[in-house]
Design a protein around this motif. Structure first.
Motif: not given
Length: 98
Positions: A49, A55-61, A65, A68, A70
């Motif tokens: 990172e 990077e953190p996955d923006s779709a993370d629900t 944590r 994904r 890059t």
């Protein structure tokens, strides 16, 4: 396992899909037959990172944590795998197996 090896394993399993730490280690175990220690896994995640390779996955629900790979991570993984393939081919030729 050396740190760079752990990073390559993490990038390899993240190339397929975003995952959280436990799922990353489960995929690594399925690939190699062994799990990374917590220090190796989370150290590799932190280094990747910090270098912009994951990077953190923006779709993370999920509560966990999820990260994904890059585009830079994909390019790095491809270059490393191509180099490893060249070394493997040279080694197999030297052993008389290619």
């Amino acid at each position: 396992m050396r740190g760079n090896d752990a990073q390559m394993l993490v990038l390899t399993v993240l190339a397929a899909e975003p995952r959280h730490g436990y799922a990353i280690n489960t995929a690594i175990e399925a690939l190699t037959g062994s799990r990374l220690g917590a220090g190796s896994l989370y150290g590799a995640l932190a280094r990747l990172e910090s270098h912009g390779l994951i990077e953190p996955d923006s779709a993370d629900t999920d509560e966990r944590r999820t990260v994904r790979i890059t585009d830079a991570g994909r390019n790095t993984l491809r270059a490393e795998l191509e180099q490893m393939a060249r070394v493997a081919q040279a080694g197999l030729r030297a052993l008389g197996f290619a």
